[in-house]
Design a protein around this motif. Sequence first.
Motif, PDB file in Angstrom:
ATOM      1  N   GLU A  38       0.812  -1.215   0.000  1.00 26.62           N
ATOM      2  CA  GLU A  38       0.000   0.000   0.000  1.00 26.62           C
ATOM      3  C   GLU A  38       0.843   1.261   0.000  1.00 26.62           C
ATOM      4  O   GLU A  38       0.426   2.286  -0.525  1.00 26.62           O
ATOM      5  CB  GLU A  38      -0.961  -0.009   1.183  1.00 26.62           C
ATOM      6  N   SER A  39       2.038   1.175   0.561  1.00 29.38           N
ATOM      7  CA  SER A  39       2.890   2.360   0.593  1.00 29.38           C
ATOM      8  C   SER A  39       3.619   2.602  -0.730  1.00 29.38           C
ATOM      9  O   SER A  39       4.082   3.711  -0.979  1.00 29.38           O
ATOM     10  CB  SER A  39       3.901   2.263   1.738  1.00 29.38           C
ATOM     11  N   VAL A  40       3.715   1.572  -1.588  1.00 29.40           N
ATOM     12  CA  VAL A  40       4.456   1.737  -2.837  1.00 29.40           C
ATOM     13  C   VAL A  40       3.599   1.628  -4.104  1.00 29.40           C
ATOM     14  O   VAL A  40       4.015   2.130  -5.152  1.00 29.40           O
ATOM     15  CB  VAL A  40       5.651   0.739  -2.928  1.00 29.40           C
ATOM     16  N   ILE A  41       2.443   1.022  -4.032  1.00 29.14           N
ATOM     17  CA  ILE A  41       1.568   0.887  -5.216  1.00 29.14           C
ATOM     18  C   ILE A  41       1.293   2.242  -5.868  1.00 29.14           C
ATOM     19  O   ILE A  41       1.383   2.368  -7.083  1.00 29.14           O
ATOM     20  CB  ILE A  41       0.244   0.168  -4.861  1.00 29.14           C
ATOM     21  N   PRO A  42       0.979   3.294  -5.105  1.00 34.89           N
ATOM     22  CA  PRO A  42       0.661   4.577  -5.737  1.00 34.89           C
ATOM     23  C   PRO A  42       1.855   5.302  -6.357  1.00 34.89           C
ATOM     24  O   PRO A  42       1.664   6.261  -7.100  1.00 34.89           O
ATOM     25  CB  PRO A  42       0.102   5.416  -4.575  1.00 34.89           C
ATOM     26  N   ARG A  43       3.054   4.859  -6.115  1.00 32.90           N
ATOM     27  CA  ARG A  43       4.257   5.555  -6.598  1.00 32.90           C
ATOM     28  C   ARG A  43       4.513   5.231  -8.070  1.00 32.90           C
ATOM     29  O   ARG A  43       5.368   4.425  -8.410  1.00 32.90           O
ATOM     30  CB  ARG A  43       5.447   5.190  -5.732  1.00 32.90           C
ATOM     31  N   THR A  44       3.787   5.879  -8.936  1.00 36.06           N
ATOM     32  CA  THR A  44       3.876   5.597 -10.365  1.00 36.06           C
ATOM     33  C   THR A  44       5.160   6.110 -10.993  1.00 36.06           C
ATOM     34  O   THR A  44       5.478   5.755 -12.125  1.00 36.06           O
ATOM     35  CB  THR A  44       2.665   6.175 -11.113  1.00 36.06           C
ATOM     36  N   ASP A  45       5.902   6.934 -10.267  1.00 30.75           N
ATOM     37  CA  ASP A  45       7.178   7.439 -10.775  1.00 30.75           C
ATOM     38  C   ASP A  45       8.291   6.405 -10.649  1.00 30.75           C
ATOM     39  O   ASP A  45       9.381   6.602 -11.163  1.00 30.75           O
ATOM     40  CB  ASP A  45       7.577   8.712 -10.026  1.00 30.75           C
ATOM     41  N   LYS A  46       8.007   5.301  -9.985  1.00 31.60           N
ATOM     42  CA  LYS A  46       9.002   4.258  -9.733  1.00 31.60           C
ATOM     43  C   LYS A  46       8.501   2.907 -10.249  1.00 31.60           C
ATOM     44  O   LYS A  46       7.317   2.596 -10.166  1.00 31.60           O
ATOM     45  CB  LYS A  46       9.280   4.103  -8.237  1.00 31.60           C
ATOM     46  N   THR A  47       9.420   2.117 -10.767  1.00 31.65           N
ATOM     47  CA  THR A  47       9.121   0.722 -11.079  1.00 31.65           C
ATOM     48  C   THR A  47       9.097  -0.024  -9.757  1.00 31.65           C
ATOM     49  O   THR A  47       9.996   0.136  -8.933  1.00 31.65           O
ATOM     50  CB  THR A  47      10.203   0.122 -11.989  1.00 31.65           C
ATOM     51  N   LEU A  48       8.072  -0.829  -9.543  1.00 28.28           N
ATOM     52  CA  LEU A  48       7.986  -1.645  -8.340  1.00 28.28           C
ATOM     53  C   LEU A  48       8.549  -3.020  -8.659  1.00 28.28           C
ATOM     54  O   LEU A  48       8.083  -3.696  -9.585  1.00 28.28           O
ATOM     55  CB  LEU A  48       6.545  -1.757  -7.859  1.00 28.28           C
ATOM     56  N   ILE A  49       9.573  -3.422  -7.924  1.00 26.72           N
ATOM     57  CA  ILE A  49      10.198  -4.732  -8.115  1.00 26.72           C
ATOM     58  C   ILE A  49       9.979  -5.555  -6.860  1.00 26.72           C
ATOM     59  O   ILE A  49      10.254  -5.095  -5.747  1.00 26.72           O
ATOM     60  CB  ILE A  49      11.707  -4.596  -8.390  1.00 26.72           C
ATOM     61  N   LEU A  50       9.477  -6.766  -7.045  1.00 25.57           N
ATOM     62  CA  LEU A  50       9.353  -7.716  -5.948  1.00 25.57           C
ATOM     63  C   LEU A  50      10.459  -8.745  -6.125  1.00 25.57           C
ATOM     64  O   LEU A  50      10.445  -9.509  -7.087  1.00 25.57           O
ATOM     65  CB  LEU A  50       7.980  -8.393  -5.955  1.00 25.57           C
ATOM     66  N   ASP A  51      11.409  -8.750  -5.222  1.00 24.11           N
ATOM     67  CA  ASP A  51      12.539  -9.688  -5.259  1.00 24.11           C
ATOM     68  C   ASP A  51      12.168 -10.886  -4.383  1.00 24.11           C
ATOM     69  O   ASP A  51      12.045 -10.758  -3.170  1.00 24.11           O
ATOM     70  CB  ASP A  51      13.794  -8.995  -4.735  1.00 24.11           C
ATOM     71  N   LEU A  52      12.011 -12.032  -5.012  1.00 28.52           N
ATOM     72  CA  LEU A  52      11.563 -13.236  -4.309  1.00 28.52           C
ATOM     73  C   LEU A  52      12.697 -14.219  -4.036  1.00 28.52           C
ATOM     74  O   LEU A  52      12.443 -15.367  -3.668  1.00 28.52           O
ATOM     75  CB  LEU A  52      10.467 -13.937  -5.117  1.00 28.52           C
ATOM     76  N   ALA A  53      13.932 -13.799  -4.178  1.00 32.85           N
ATOM     77  CA  ALA A  53      15.074 -14.705  -4.036  1.00 32.85           C
ATOM     78  C   ALA A  53      15.060 -15.478  -2.719  1.00 32.85           C
ATOM     79  O   ALA A  53      15.480 -16.632  -2.674  1.00 32.85           O
ATOM     80  CB  ALA A  53      16.382 -13.929  -4.163  1.00 32.85           C
ATOM     81  N   HIS A  54      14.557 -14.863  -1.661  1.00 33.86           N
ATOM     82  CA  HIS A  54      14.582 -15.505  -0.348  1.00 33.86           C
ATOM     83  C   HIS A  54      13.189 -15.878   0.149  1.00 33.86           C
ATOM     84  O   HIS A  54      12.995 -16.098   1.348  1.00 33.86           O
ATOM     85  CB  HIS A  54      15.295 -14.609   0.660  1.00 33.86           C
ATOM     86  N   LEU A  55      12.235 -15.925  -0.772  1.00 28.90           N
ATOM     87  CA  LEU A  55      10.884 -16.365  -0.423  1.00 28.90           C
ATOM     88  C   LEU A  55      10.848 -17.884  -0.560  1.00 28.90           C
ATOM     89  O   LEU A  55      11.190 -18.434  -1.603  1.00 28.90           O
ATOM     90  CB  LEU A  55       9.856 -15.717  -1.349  1.00 28.90           C
ATOM     91  N   HIS A  56      10.445 -18.549   0.498  1.00 22.75           N
ATOM     92  CA  HIS A  56      10.450 -20.016   0.503  1.00 22.75           C
ATOM     93  C   HIS A  56       9.089 -20.621   0.192  1.00 22.75           C
ATOM     94  O   HIS A  56       9.009 -21.775  -0.230  1.00 22.75           O
ATOM     95  CB  HIS A  56      10.928 -20.537   1.858  1.00 22.75           C
ATOM     96  N   TYR A  57       8.029 -19.847   0.422  1.00 21.79           N
ATOM     97  CA  TYR A  57       6.683 -20.384   0.289  1.00 21.79           C
ATOM     98  C   TYR A  57       5.712 -19.235   0.075  1.00 21.79           C
ATOM     99  O   TYR A  57       5.892 -18.145   0.618  1.00 21.79           O
ATOM    100  CB  TYR A  57       6.307 -21.143   1.574  1.00 21.79           C
ATOM    101  N   ILE A  58       4.691 -19.479  -0.737  1.00 21.48           N
ATOM    102  CA  ILE A  58       3.585 -18.525  -0.903  1.00 21.48           C
ATOM    103  C   ILE A  58       2.302 -19.328  -1.023  1.00 21.48           C
ATOM    104  O   ILE A  58       2.256 -20.348  -1.720  1.00 21.48           O
ATOM    105  CB  ILE A  58       3.809 -17.599  -2.130  1.00 21.48           C
ATOM    106  N   ASP A  59       1.260 -18.900  -0.307  1.00 25.15           N
ATOM    107  CA  ASP A  59      -0.016 -19.609  -0.394  1.00 25.15           C
ATOM    108  C   ASP A  59      -1.002 -18.791  -1.219  1.00 25.15           C
ATOM    109  O   ASP A  59      -0.644 -17.755  -1.796  1.00 25.15           O
ATOM    110  CB  ASP A  59      -0.559 -19.948   1.003  1.00 25.15           C
ATOM    111  N   SER A  60      -2.243 -19.252  -1.280  1.00 27.25           N
ATOM    112  CA  SER A  60      -3.244 -18.587  -2.122  1.00 27.25           C
ATOM    113  C   SER A  60      -3.530 -17.165  -1.663  1.00 27.25           C
ATOM    114  O   SER A  60      -3.840 -16.295  -2.487  1.00 27.25           O
ATOM    115  CB  SER A  60      -4.531 -19.405  -2.164  1.00 27.25           C
ATOM    116  N   THR A  61      -3.406 -16.899  -0.377  1.00 31.73           N
ATOM    117  CA  THR A  61      -3.610 -15.540   0.121  1.00 31.73           C
ATOM    118  C   THR A  61      -2.539 -14.610  -0.444  1.00 31.73           C
ATOM    119  O   THR A  61      -2.840 -13.517  -0.927  1.00 31.73           O
ATOM    120  CB  THR A  61      -3.578 -15.508   1.660  1.00 31.73           C
ATOM    121  N   GLY A  62      -1.291 -15.044  -0.387  1.00 31.00           N
ATOM    122  CA  GLY A  62      -0.188 -14.249  -0.937  1.00 31.00           C
ATOM    123  C   GLY A  62      -0.335 -14.044  -2.433  1.00 31.00           C
ATOM    124  O   GLY A  62      -0.083 -12.938  -2.950  1.00 31.00           O
ATOM    125  N   ILE A  63      -0.739 -15.085  -3.137  1.00 31.12           N
ATOM    126  CA  ILE A  63      -0.945 -14.960  -4.581  1.00 31.12           C
ATOM    127  C   ILE A  63      -2.080 -13.980  -4.869  1.00 31.12           C
ATOM    128  O   ILE A  63      -1.984 -13.160  -5.781  1.00 31.12           O
ATOM    129  CB  ILE A  63      -1.211 -16.340  -5.224  1.00 31.12           C
TER     130      ILE A  63
END
Length: 110
Positions: A38-63
Motif C-alpha cells: 500500500e505504501s508503494v503501489i501509488p508511486r507511479t514514478d518508480k518501477t515496483l520490483i518484488l525480489d523473491l530470491a529468499h521467499l520459501h513459500y507462498i499460499d493462495s492468500t499471498g498470490i
Amino acid sequence: MSAGKFQIEQSELGSAVTLHLHGELDLAAAVSFQAALESVIPRTDKTLILDLAHLHYIDSTGIGILVSAIKARHERKAPLLVSSVPANIQRLFDLTGISPFLNEELKDRA
C-alpha cells in the motif's frame, strides 16, 4: 532470520523501489505484505520490483495479494516486475496462470 518467518526489506535505487521478500508468505503474513504494498503501489514514478530470491513459500492468500498489486499497478500504467523467483514458486505461478503478467512491460505507458 528463520526460514519461515516472513520479513520485507525495502530499498530504493534510481527509478525503482524494491521489496525483498523473505520467508513464508502465508495468511499470517498477509497483513504485513499488504501494508508494504500500500505504501508503494501509488508511486507511479518508480518501477515496483518484488525480489523473491529468499521467499520459501507462498499460499493462495499471498498470490491473491500479488494479483491485486498487478491489477493496481496496471490501472495506474506503472510497471511491476518480479525478480529472482525460486523454482518451486515459479511452478506455482505457472500453474495458476499468473506468470505472463509478472514482468509484462506496459506498452501504453505515457
